[in-house]
Design an enzyme around this catalytic site. Structure first.
Site, mmCIF file in Angstrom:
data_model
loop_
_atom_site.group_PDB
_atom_site.id
_atom_site.type_symbol
_atom_site.label_atom_id
_atom_site.label_comp_id
_atom_site.label_asym_id
_atom_site.label_seq_id
_atom_site.Cartn_x
_atom_site.Cartn_y
_atom_site.Cartn_z
ATOM 1 C CG ASP A 9 -1.818 1.211 1.279
ATOM 2 O OD1 ASP A 9 -2.209 1.706 0.202
ATOM 3 O OD2 ASP A 9 -2.128 1.668 2.392
ATOM 4 C CD GLU A 71 -4.716 1.411 -2.700
ATOM 5 O OE1 GLU A 71 -5.302 2.497 -2.746
ATOM 6 O OE2 GLU A 71 -4.518 0.785 -1.649
ATOM 7 C CG ASP A 143 -0.731 3.035 6.065
ATOM 8 O OD1 ASP A 143 -1.495 3.461 5.184
ATOM 9 O OD2 ASP A 143 -0.243 3.761 6.948
#
Length: 184
Positions: A9, A71, A143
């Site tokens: 992430d 992501e 996260d």
């Protein structure tokens, strides 16, 4: 066969990472955490990007994942923030590719659908489902939970893609052949 997947992430201040071992539909938690760039000065973008690059290199070296998922970043309201986030994502991608990993990319919507069941899930819902799916004793950080969610998403998607690939291998039939060599 067990597949170790690294989820990332990306973020300029905090980059989350999470590793899971996938053996068919079974998932096992390996590790998770964050890489913080707080030690670098706020305006020192190259130093922050180096911290992300080096940090992910260390994660890959220590845990030896087979592949990674990252992501995809969309445009936010503030274009400057989007550009900075894109650079952090680029540093993460460069670190993964430099380590020889195959990288898959998923949107936050795809990850939320795969983990929670709908794309409008809140961060807390993602954390709770990651905890449940991986049988964690406590909630992972935001996260780290997103990174673990990306690894879980890739686990589901890779099984689907492998099944499609196995089914795509077909034998050529000589009957029902058309002109110009097409057949079915």
């Amino acid at each position: 066969m067990t597949l170790r997947i690294l989820g990332i992430d990306p973020g300029l201040r905090t980059t989350g990472f999470g590793l899971v071992d996938a053996d068919g539909p079974r998932l096992r938690y390996v590790a998770s955490g964050t890489i913080s760039t707080a030690e670098a000065a706020t305006g020192d973008l190259p130093a922050r990007l180096k911290i992300i690059f080096d940090g992910l290199g260390e994660v890959v070296e220590r845990w030896r994942p087979a592949c990674a998922s990252v992501e995809i970043v969309f445009v936010n309201v503030n274009p400057q923030s989007t550009l900075l986030l894109g650079q952090a994502r680029g540093a993460a991608l460069a670190a993964l590719v430099a380590s020889g990993l195959a990288v898959s990319e998923y949107t936050a919507l795809q990850m939320k659908k795969a983990v929670v069941g709908h794309g409008q899930a809140r961060k807390e819902q993602v954390q709770a489902m990651v905890q449940r799916l991986l049988a964690l004793p406590g909630l992972p950080g935001r996260d780290a939970a997103d990174a673990l969610g990306l690894a879980i998403t890739h686990s589901h998607a890779s099984r689907t893609f492998a099944a499609i690939e196995r089914g795509a291998v077909r034998q050529r039939h000589t009957r029902a052949q058309y002109k110009r060599g097409r057949s079915y």
